[in-house]
Design an enzyme around this catalytic site. Structure first.
Site, PDB file in Angstrom:
ATOM      1  N   ASN A   9       0.871  -1.177   0.000  1.00  0.00           N
ATOM      2  CA  ASN A   9       0.000   0.000   0.000  1.00  0.00           C
ATOM      3  C   ASN A   9       0.906   1.225   0.000  1.00  0.00           C
ATOM      4  O   ASN A   9       1.494   1.559   1.030  1.00  0.00           O
ATOM      5  CB  ASN A   9      -0.896  -0.021   1.247  1.00  0.00           C
ATOM      6  CG  ASN A   9      -1.737   1.236   1.352  1.00  0.00           C
ATOM      7  OD1 ASN A   9      -1.792   2.041   0.415  1.00  0.00           O
ATOM      8  ND2 ASN A   9      -2.389   1.428   2.488  1.00  0.00           N
ATOM      9  N   TRP A  10       1.011   1.854  -1.136  1.00  0.00           N
ATOM     10  CA  TRP A  10       1.957   2.968  -1.265  1.00  0.00           C
ATOM     11  C   TRP A  10       1.442   4.255  -0.639  1.00  0.00           C
ATOM     12  O   TRP A  10       2.174   5.237  -0.557  1.00  0.00           O
ATOM     13  CB  TRP A  10       2.276   3.206  -2.748  1.00  0.00           C
ATOM     14  CG  TRP A  10       3.155   2.141  -3.347  1.00  0.00           C
ATOM     15  CD1 TRP A  10       3.719   1.065  -2.704  1.00  0.00           C
ATOM     16  CD2 TRP A  10       3.592   2.051  -4.709  1.00  0.00           C
ATOM     17  NE1 TRP A  10       4.464   0.319  -3.578  1.00  0.00           N
ATOM     18  CE2 TRP A  10       4.412   0.906  -4.827  1.00  0.00           C
ATOM     19  CE3 TRP A  10       3.367   2.838  -5.849  1.00  0.00           C
ATOM     20  CZ2 TRP A  10       5.003   0.528  -6.027  1.00  0.00           C
ATOM     21  CZ3 TRP A  10       3.955   2.450  -7.044  1.00  0.00           C
ATOM     22  CH2 TRP A  10       4.773   1.316  -7.130  1.00  0.00           C
ATOM     23  N   LYS A  11       0.191   4.278  -0.260  1.00  0.00           N
ATOM     24  CA  LYS A  11      -0.391   5.482   0.359  1.00  0.00           C
ATOM     25  C   LYS A  11      -0.111   6.690  -0.538  1.00  0.00           C
ATOM     26  O   LYS A  11      -0.131   6.563  -1.750  1.00  0.00           O
ATOM     27  CB  LYS A  11       0.138   5.645   1.785  1.00  0.00           C
ATOM     28  CG  LYS A  11      -0.020   4.350   2.595  1.00  0.00           C
ATOM     29  CD  LYS A  11       0.246   4.514   4.055  1.00  0.00           C
ATOM     30  CE  LYS A  11       0.060   3.175   4.766  1.00  0.00           C
ATOM     31  NZ  LYS A  11       0.184   3.240   6.211  1.00  0.00           N
ATOM     32  N   HIS A  97      -9.311   1.565   5.215  1.00  0.00           N
ATOM     33  CA  HIS A  97      -8.011   1.727   5.870  1.00  0.00           C
ATOM     34  C   HIS A  97      -8.143   2.679   7.057  1.00  0.00           C
ATOM     35  O   HIS A  97      -8.904   3.642   6.999  1.00  0.00           O
ATOM     36  CB  HIS A  97      -6.979   2.271   4.861  1.00  0.00           C
ATOM     37  CG  HIS A  97      -5.583   2.151   5.387  1.00  0.00           C
ATOM     38  ND1 HIS A  97      -5.061   3.049   6.291  1.00  0.00           N
ATOM     39  CD2 HIS A  97      -4.612   1.223   5.182  1.00  0.00           C
ATOM     40  CE1 HIS A  97      -3.823   2.673   6.603  1.00  0.00           C
ATOM     41  NE2 HIS A  97      -3.530   1.568   5.934  1.00  0.00           N
ATOM     42  N   GLU A  99      -6.384   4.974   8.064  1.00  0.00           N
ATOM     43  CA  GLU A  99      -6.108   6.394   7.751  1.00  0.00           C
ATOM     44  C   GLU A  99      -7.324   7.045   7.094  1.00  0.00           C
ATOM     45  O   GLU A  99      -7.583   8.230   7.288  1.00  0.00           O
ATOM     46  CB  GLU A  99      -4.853   6.483   6.860  1.00  0.00           C
ATOM     47  CG  GLU A  99      -3.591   6.194   7.665  1.00  0.00           C
ATOM     48  CD  GLU A  99      -2.458   5.557   6.873  1.00  0.00           C
ATOM     49  OE1 GLU A  99      -2.507   5.560   5.633  1.00  0.00           O
ATOM     50  OE2 GLU A  99      -1.523   5.032   7.522  1.00  0.00           O
ATOM     51  N   GLU A 169      -5.155  -4.715  10.523  1.00  0.00           N
ATOM     52  CA  GLU A 169      -4.082  -3.736  10.724  1.00  0.00           C
ATOM     53  C   GLU A 169      -4.318  -3.017  12.053  1.00  0.00           C
ATOM     54  O   GLU A 169      -5.092  -2.055  12.115  1.00  0.00           O
ATOM     55  CB  GLU A 169      -4.085  -2.695   9.602  1.00  0.00           C
ATOM     56  CG  GLU A 169      -3.871  -3.269   8.216  1.00  0.00           C
ATOM     57  CD  GLU A 169      -3.289  -2.217   7.268  1.00  0.00           C
ATOM     58  OE1 GLU A 169      -2.233  -2.493   6.701  1.00  0.00           O
ATOM     59  OE2 GLU A 169      -3.865  -1.124   7.130  1.00  0.00           O
ATOM     60  N   GLY A 175       2.944   2.256  10.734  1.00  0.00           N
ATOM     61  CA  GLY A 175       3.915   3.342  10.590  1.00  0.00           C
ATOM     62  C   GLY A 175       4.663   3.666  11.871  1.00  0.00           C
ATOM     63  O   GLY A 175       5.346   4.684  11.971  1.00  0.00           O
ATOM     64  N   SER A 215       3.790  -2.153  10.176  1.00  0.00           N
ATOM     65  CA  SER A 215       5.241  -2.242  10.342  1.00  0.00           C
ATOM     66  C   SER A 215       5.823  -3.597   9.920  1.00  0.00           C
ATOM     67  O   SER A 215       6.772  -4.093  10.520  1.00  0.00           O
ATOM     68  CB  SER A 215       5.641  -1.901  11.783  1.00  0.00           C
ATOM     69  OG  SER A 215       5.279  -0.566  12.086  1.00  0.00           O
ATOM     70  N   GLY A 236       3.077  -0.983   4.160  1.00  0.00           N
ATOM     71  CA  GLY A 236       3.232   0.414   3.779  1.00  0.00           C
ATOM     72  C   GLY A 236       4.687   0.724   3.471  1.00  0.00           C
ATOM     73  O   GLY A 236       5.207   0.408   2.388  1.00  0.00           O
ATOM     74  N   GLY A 237       5.373   1.322   4.442  1.00  0.00           N
ATOM     75  CA  GLY A 237       6.737   1.830   4.243  1.00  0.00           C
ATOM     76  C   GLY A 237       7.675   0.878   3.523  1.00  0.00           C
ATOM     77  O   GLY A 237       8.349   1.265   2.561  1.00  0.00           O
TER      78      GLY A 237
END
Ligand code: 13P
Length: 256
Positions: A9-11, A97, A99, A169, A175, A215, A236-237
């Protein structure tokens, strides 16, 4: 055997050039791998979905959107609908999500509307659920996760051929560098699968992929994927770096 999905998920990261260069580096590597039941997937931002689909064409890499409107068309400035995503040839879309829930007021009810819009178009929803730290500390993890499932999947009939993916999640792990331990993640995944089994039957529960997110990185993905109810990662990251993404896919292949 269930699909093992390694989803990036590149956000709100990577523009056109970065999307292209990532995919031009990664797709040829994926083409060389014997992926078996491992499905690699990336979710770039809306403007770059077409480019991603073009770069991933005829490769094993799947492309997903990060969100979709709860409506199909009309005067909703800034929104992108499920029919629009389907018209691109896209197969997957993340919904719910944390966010989106936190910054864009998404609720279980609006996740539920999105779910049906996607299914109507033949897209596979990746439904995100997870508790906050305060909810976990209060001992409410199970209650929160089950109520998100009940609300998000309300009225859903999982007929044969209808695919959905669940992503657990925990908000406190996203993150933060603070991954859930494999035991913590497995415990919640088992609760989710049990609920799916009670609601839709054992055959649906045994075939449905439940991803863990929060993470995940090359260093910790193996121990997570070794858990019996964890069928991949929503990352993500660490999914933003070509080598890390490929390393996680290779770890998944090694476990199949
Ligand atoms: P991180 O892997 O950066 O913690 O993000 C997880 C996530 O939110 C994926 O959807």
């Amino acid at each position: 055997m269930r699909k093992l999905i390694i989803a990036g998920n590149w956000k709100m990261n990577k523009g056109l050039g970065e999307t292209r260069s990532f995919l031009q580096a990664v797709v040829p590597q994926l083409n060389k791998l014997d992926l078996g039941r491992v499905i690699p997937l990336v979710a770039p931002a809306y403007p770059f979905l077409t480019e991603a689909l073009r770069e991933a064409f005829a490769s094993p890499l799947m492309v997903s959107a990060q969100d979709v409107s709860e409506r199909n068309d009309g005067a909703y400035t800034g929104e992108v609908s499920a029919p629009m995503l389907a018209s691109l040839g896209l197969k997957y879309c993340i919904i719910g999500h944390s966010e989106r829930r936190q910054y864009h007021c998404e609720t279980d009810a609006s996740v539920n509307q999105r779910l049906f819009k996607l299914l109507d178009q033949g897209l596979v929803p990746i439904v995100c659920i997870g508790e906050t730290l305060a909810q976990r500390d209060a001992g409410d993890t199970e209650k929160v996760v089950l109520s998100q499932l009940e609300g998000g999947l309300k009225d859903l009939k999982l007929e044969s051929g209808t695919e959905i993916i669940i992503a657990y999640e925990p908000v406190w792990a996203i993150g933060t560098g603070r991954t859930a331990t494999p035991q913590q993640a497995q415990e919640v995944h088992a609760i989710i699968r049990k609920w799916i089994g009670e609601t839709y039957g054992q055959s649906v529960a045994q075939n449905l992929s439940i991803l863990y997110g929060g993470s995940v990185k090359p260093d910790n993905i193996k121990e997570l994927l070794e858990c019996s109810d964890i069928d991949g990662g929503l990352i993500g990251g660490a999914s933003l770096k070509e080598n890390d993404f490929l390393a996680m896919i290779n770890t998944a292949i090694g476990l199949t």
